[in-house]
Design a protein around this motif. Structure first.
Motif, mmCIF file in Angstrom:
data_model
loop_
_atom_site.group_PDB
_atom_site.id
_atom_site.type_symbol
_atom_site.label_atom_id
_atom_site.label_comp_id
_atom_site.label_asym_id
_atom_site.label_seq_id
_atom_site.Cartn_x
_atom_site.Cartn_y
_atom_site.Cartn_z
ATOM 1 N N SER A 31 38.809 43.878 31.642
ATOM 2 C CA SER A 31 39.970 43.694 32.518
ATOM 3 C C SER A 31 39.736 44.187 33.942
ATOM 4 C CB SER A 31 41.196 44.386 31.922
ATOM 5 O OG SER A 31 40.950 45.780 31.770
ATOM 6 N N ASP A 32 38.643 44.909 34.189
ATOM 7 C CA ASP A 32 38.314 45.321 35.556
ATOM 8 C C ASP A 32 37.912 44.136 36.426
ATOM 9 O OD1 ASP A 32 38.823 47.939 34.947
ATOM 10 O OD2 ASP A 32 36.724 48.544 34.790
ATOM 11 N N PHE A 33 37.523 43.019 35.788
ATOM 12 C CA PHE A 33 37.084 41.840 36.524
ATOM 13 C C PHE A 33 38.268 40.941 36.867
ATOM 14 C CE2 PHE A 33 33.201 42.904 34.064
ATOM 15 C CZ PHE A 33 32.285 42.970 35.108
ATOM 16 N N GLU A 34 38.094 40.179 37.932
ATOM 17 C CA GLU A 34 39.131 39.238 38.349
ATOM 18 C C GLU A 34 38.463 37.961 38.858
ATOM 19 O OE1 GLU A 34 41.809 39.463 42.183
ATOM 20 O OE2 GLU A 34 42.713 40.688 40.584
ATOM 21 N N ASN A 35 38.902 36.829 38.335
ATOM 22 C CA ASN A 35 38.370 35.551 38.808
ATOM 23 C C ASN A 35 38.885 35.232 40.197
ATOM 24 O OD1 ASN A 35 36.530 34.041 37.089
ATOM 25 N ND2 ASN A 35 38.140 34.176 35.521
ATOM 26 N N GLY A 36 38.055 34.517 40.948
ATOM 27 C CA GLY A 36 38.463 33.951 42.226
ATOM 28 C C GLY A 36 38.343 32.444 42.139
ATOM 29 N N LYS A 37 37.797 31.817 43.180
ATOM 30 C CA LYS A 37 37.525 30.385 43.152
ATOM 31 C C LYS A 37 36.269 30.186 42.316
ATOM 32 C CE LYS A 37 36.935 26.388 46.179
ATOM 33 N NZ LYS A 37 36.817 25.925 47.595
ATOM 34 N N ASP A 38 36.425 29.624 41.124
ATOM 35 C CA ASP A 38 35.313 29.642 40.178
ATOM 36 C C ASP A 38 34.207 28.674 40.573
ATOM 37 O OD1 ASP A 38 35.784 27.041 39.121
ATOM 38 O OD2 ASP A 38 37.111 27.823 37.577
ATOM 39 N N MET A 68 35.362 42.750 41.173
ATOM 40 C CA MET A 68 35.922 43.929 40.497
ATOM 41 C C MET A 68 36.743 44.647 41.574
ATOM 42 S SD MET A 68 32.840 45.411 38.114
ATOM 43 C CE MET A 68 33.931 46.543 37.218
ATOM 44 N N PRO A 69 38.031 44.335 41.685
ATOM 45 C CA PRO A 69 38.817 44.830 42.824
ATOM 46 C C PRO A 69 38.800 46.342 42.996
ATOM 47 C CG PRO A 69 40.024 43.138 41.624
ATOM 48 C CD PRO A 69 38.822 43.466 40.794
ATOM 49 N N GLU A 70 38.842 47.066 41.895
ATOM 50 C CA GLU A 70 38.902 48.535 41.996
ATOM 51 C C GLU A 70 37.699 49.093 42.731
ATOM 52 O OE1 GLU A 70 39.250 52.504 39.136
ATOM 53 O OE2 GLU A 70 39.383 50.493 38.244
ATOM 54 N N TYR A 71 36.539 48.444 42.531
ATOM 55 C CA TYR A 71 35.297 48.944 43.131
ATOM 56 C C TYR A 71 34.840 48.076 44.298
ATOM 57 C CZ TYR A 71 35.377 51.353 38.667
ATOM 58 O OH TYR A 71 35.756 52.099 37.570
ATOM 59 N N GLN A 72 35.598 47.033 44.626
ATOM 60 C CA GLN A 72 35.260 46.106 45.712
ATOM 61 C C GLN A 72 33.857 45.524 45.521
ATOM 62 O OE1 GLN A 72 36.088 48.577 49.217
ATOM 63 N NE2 GLN A 72 38.079 47.596 49.388
ATOM 64 N N ILE A 73 33.602 45.074 44.300
ATOM 65 C CA ILE A 73 32.300 44.514 43.956
ATOM 66 C C ILE A 73 32.434 43.002 43.815
ATOM 67 C CG2 ILE A 73 30.552 44.360 42.122
ATOM 68 C CD1 ILE A 73 31.030 47.318 41.587
ATOM 69 N N PRO A 74 31.646 42.214 44.555
ATOM 70 C CA PRO A 74 31.716 40.768 44.408
ATOM 71 C C PRO A 74 30.981 40.287 43.157
ATOM 72 C CG PRO A 74 30.041 41.335 46.022
ATOM 73 C CD PRO A 74 30.702 42.626 45.606
ATOM 74 N N ILE A 75 31.512 39.241 42.536
ATOM 75 C CA ILE A 75 30.858 38.559 41.428
ATOM 76 C C ILE A 75 30.354 37.230 41.984
ATOM 77 C CG2 ILE A 75 31.120 37.650 39.092
ATOM 78 C CD1 ILE A 75 31.509 40.755 39.475
ATOM 79 N N VAL A 76 29.059 36.963 41.797
ATOM 80 C CA VAL A 76 28.431 35.893 42.567
ATOM 81 C C VAL A 76 27.549 34.998 41.697
ATOM 82 C CG1 VAL A 76 28.416 37.445 44.563
ATOM 83 C CG2 VAL A 76 26.350 37.218 43.175
ATOM 84 N N CYS A 77 27.270 33.826 42.227
ATOM 85 C CA CYS A 77 26.227 32.973 41.674
ATOM 86 C C CYS A 77 25.655 32.116 42.801
ATOM 87 C CB CYS A 77 26.717 32.146 40.491
ATOM 88 S SG CYS A 77 28.241 31.275 40.735
ATOM 89 N N PHE A 78 24.664 31.303 42.487
ATOM 90 C CA PHE A 78 23.882 30.620 43.504
ATOM 91 C C PHE A 78 23.593 29.185 43.061
ATOM 92 C CE2 PHE A 78 22.844 35.095 43.278
ATOM 93 C CZ PHE A 78 22.898 35.529 44.594
ATOM 94 N N LEU A 79 23.390 28.317 44.046
ATOM 95 C CA LEU A 79 22.965 26.952 43.785
ATOM 96 C C LEU A 79 21.747 26.656 44.637
ATOM 97 C CD1 LEU A 79 23.551 24.084 42.532
ATOM 98 C CD2 LEU A 79 24.760 23.593 44.685
ATOM 99 N N ASP A 110 26.533 43.706 46.349
ATOM 100 C CA ASP A 110 26.721 44.548 47.523
ATOM 101 C C ASP A 110 27.776 43.927 48.440
ATOM 102 O OD1 ASP A 110 26.344 45.751 50.180
ATOM 103 O OD2 ASP A 110 24.597 46.713 49.266
ATOM 104 N N ALA A 111 29.003 44.484 48.411
ATOM 105 C CA ALA A 111 30.134 43.898 49.140
ATOM 106 C C ALA A 111 29.885 43.846 50.644
ATOM 107 C CB ALA A 111 31.401 44.686 48.836
#
Length: 234
Positions: free
Chosen positions: A52-59, A17-28, A219-220
């Motif tokens: 629209s606040d979210f933005e994909n990166g390397k999925d 979420m670029p506006e808030y500098q929040i990472p979107i994460v997952c785990f393996l 937590d960025a």
């Protein structure tokens, strides 16, 4: 430490979420007998206007490919909850079983909050594994019921051979500064009371189980310091 069948834990940042500098994460999680267990799947490929606040990166699919895995190599998807930034790619893993708290799955059926990702999380019943409360899924991987953020949210405790116990709080405690017993009274707010109860539950668990690493969901500052795929914790 107690016996574990877990071998490695990979961390992936798959969006933000670029506006808030929040990472979107997952785990393996990888096990000693070769199973691959995905914890959450990140954002959908096409993000709806209301998110629209979210933005994909390397999925997640690209990241798995970088260590030689395809979606068909995933045996299990542990779904912590069905929010759009956690369940957006579930449907890609067509060979997997999906593990979710029964209370969450039942609530989601009629909750408009999860409608945007319904085509992802609404899997055939034969592939769903509904659990009730804290559940040791396999030696070294325990699901912890932590309602509050949403009904039936679950956090995950992973026991690694060298690192020891790692607690993934997910959205029960998304930021490090919330991992405290010193929260203010919530004046009858049922959701806030549930969040507080789950926070205390995780604090107690961290002490009781001698957790060596607590990883917070968004937590960025912490995520900048953590090892991320292709690096791993073992």
């Amino acid at each position: 430490m107690s016996q574990t069948s877990v071998n490695r834990l990979y961390l992936m940042q798959v969006g933000s979420m670029p506006e808030y500098q929040i990472p979107i994460v997952c785990f393996l999680v990888q096990t000693k007998d070769g199973r691959n267990i995905l914890i959450d799947s990140g954002l959908p490929a096409n993000i709806p206007d209301e998110a629209s606040d979210f933005e994909n990166g390397k999925d997640v699919i690209e990241q798995l490919a970088s260590i030689g895995l395809t979606p068909d190599d995933i045996d299990t998807v542990v779904s912590t909850h069905y929010d759009i930034d956690h369940a957006g790619r579930h449907a890609a893993f067509t060979k997997a079983h999906y593990v979710v708290q029964r209370a969450h799955h039942v609530d989601a059926a009629s909750n408009p909050r999860f409608a945007a990702t319904r085509t992802e999380w609404e899997q055939p019943l034969a592939r769903l594994r509904l659990v009730d409360g804290d559940t040791e899924w396999l030696p070294g991987l325990t699901l912890i019921e932590t309602s509050g953020h949403v009904p039936g949210h679950q956090s995950v405790l992973v026991r690694l051979p060298n690192t020891g116990a790692v607690l993934l709080t997910i959205d029960a405690v998304p930021f490090a500064d919330g991992f405290s017993r010193d929260q203010q009274a919530t004046d009858g707010d049922a959701e806030a009371e549930a969040v507080r109860a789950s926070t205390i539950k995780l604090l107690d668990l961290a002490e009781r189980e001698h957790v060596n690493l607590v990883i917070f969901g968004h937590d960025a500052a912490q995520w900048e310091r953590l090892r991320k795929l292709p690096e791993y914790y073992d």
